[in-house]
Design a protein around this motif. Structure first.
Motif, short mmCIF file in Angstrom:
data_model
loop_
_atom_site.label_atom_id
_atom_site.label_comp_id
_atom_site.label_asym_id
_atom_site.label_seq_id
_atom_site.Cartn_x
_atom_site.Cartn_y
_atom_site.Cartn_z
N LEU A 34 75.97 87.61 148.12
CA LEU A 34 76.39 88.94 147.75
C LEU A 34 77.79 88.93 148.62
N ALA A 35 78.96 88.72 148.28
CA ALA A 35 80.15 88.45 148.70
C ALA A 35 81.09 89.77 148.64
N GLY A 36 81.63 90.32 149.70
CA GLY A 36 82.63 91.18 149.71
C GLY A 36 82.66 91.84 151.15
N PRO A 37 83.50 92.96 151.05
CA PRO A 37 83.88 93.46 152.43
C PRO A 37 82.93 94.13 153.37
N VAL A 38 82.40 93.80 154.10
CA VAL A 38 81.52 94.68 155.00
C VAL A 38 82.40 95.37 156.18
#
Length: 373
Positions: A34-38
């Motif tokens: 799950l790749a995206g901005p944390v």
């Protein structure tokens, strides 16, 4: 579990007992990155994606998993930064994960997708809308959201047919997503005979917009379209009101965030926004909505349901392919229709949805929205 896997498990168990290391081996697990901005300015959007994907994983696992295997989500933070996204993509490769839900920002998704395609990893983005991502003939790249080439005309036609301004400023943040959607809006407006008096970029991260506001005043602008994300638009709205520029603004799904109202306050009232339709308002999704609310999660964000759908499509694609092979799963995605909370989804050869619609909403200062008429 086969003989080799059992031997590996015993080896790791022995190592753990010896104090050397502790590992868990699960041959019956399918991992999804799950790749995206944390972190970063648009981390709120990453949270929408993560809660949607995690809910899908949880519910699919409760229903028995995928061909007897359980799904596991692994979160990777790219901060919506292209360089960090490339580093994340390489880590996903090294971690041996074959499926990705992400990335979120188009400028991050595009370079990451180059790596995934080369390495045989199937990627579905639930948020990136730039047409460039799926225009390169890749076989393992998909999305569960519409394109800027659809969203831009939706906005441009609404402006021309319903707002009917005399002079429009089209602004953008000079990034792939923001400039792309702004260009599509500008082209639509010009085709409809609406004057675009100003087409200009600002820098993402800027805090003072007095110069561009003065330019818009001098140009006699009575409507502003902004391509980009909510941090900059929130400040533009607030500063425009403070400096007496009384114009209506509009933006894409990248500004449809409650944080926008926290930044702009009263000035966010009446903003027009193009968003995926409110899947959380669909009666057939009410049980799912209640499941989110039971976790104190907000199901109304624009990327929540598309992220859920992305996981569901991966799971169902594996079932239809009959095995966990990304090339065969990709072929199954193109050959079938998938029932999801965002509708029955079918993909074209590029990996885009054959049918998707954006809706124009009016944003309110309390962070809610109603469909614009």
């Amino acid at each position: 579990m086969n003989k080799a896997t059992k031997q590996i498990s015993k080896l790791f168990a022995a190592m753990a007992l010896a104090g050397v290391a502790s590992y868990s081996v699960a041959a019956d697990t399918i991992k999804i990155a799950l790749a995206g901005p944390v972190t970063g300015a648009v981390a709120q959007y990453g949270e929408m994606q993560f809660i949607g994907a995690k809910m899908a994983i949880e519910q699919i696992n409760k229903a028995g998993g995928v061909n007897g295997a359980q799904l596991e989500g692994v979160v990777y933070d790219d901060a919506c930064d292209p360089k960090q996204a490339v580093a994340v993509a390489n880590k996903i490769v090294n971690d041996g994960i074959h499926y990705v839900v992400g990335h979120l920002c188009s400028s991050s998704t595009q370079p990451a997708s180059d790596i995934y395609e080369d390495e045989g990893i199937l990627m579905i983005t639930a948020a990136s809308t730039s047409p460039d991502i799926t225009s390169r003939g890749y076989q393992l790249v998909f999305r569960t959201i519409g394109l800027d080439s659809l969203q831009g005309p939706t906005a441009g036609n609404f402006i021309a047919d319903h707002v009917k301004p005399k002079a429009v400023a089209v602004l953008h943040d000079k990034q792939q997503y923001g400039e792309g959607i702004a260009t599509a809006v500008k082209q639509t407006l010009e085709t409809k005979g609406v004057k675009v008096s100003l087409f200009e970029g600002i820098n993402a991260g800027d805090k003072d917009f007095s110069t561009i506001i003065s330019k818009m005043k001098q140009a006699g602008v009575d409507f502003v379209y902004y391509g980009g994300y909510h941090p900059e638009l929130g400040l533009l709205l607030r500063q425009s009101a403070e400096k007496g520029l009384k114009v209506k603004y509009m933006g894409p799904e990248g500004v449809g965030n409650k944080e926008l109202s926290a930044i702009a306050g009263e000035a966010s009232e009446g903003l027009l926004v193009t968003l995926p339709k409110s899947f959380d308002q669909d009666p057939k999704n009410q049980a799912l909505v209640e499941a989110f609310k039971a976790k104190n999660e907000d199901p109304s964000g624009p990327f929540v349901f598309p992220a859920y759908a992305a996981v569901k499509v991966i799971a169902d694609g594996i079932v239809k392919a009959g095995e966990d092979d990304t090339t065969k799963v990709a072929a199954a995605l193109r050959a079938n229709t998938f029932e999801t909370p965002t509708g029955n989804l079918a993909f074209d050869e590029k990996g885009d949805l054959k049918d998707f619609s954006f809706v124009v909403y009016e944003w309110h200062k309390d962070g809610t929205k109603t469909e614009a008429k």
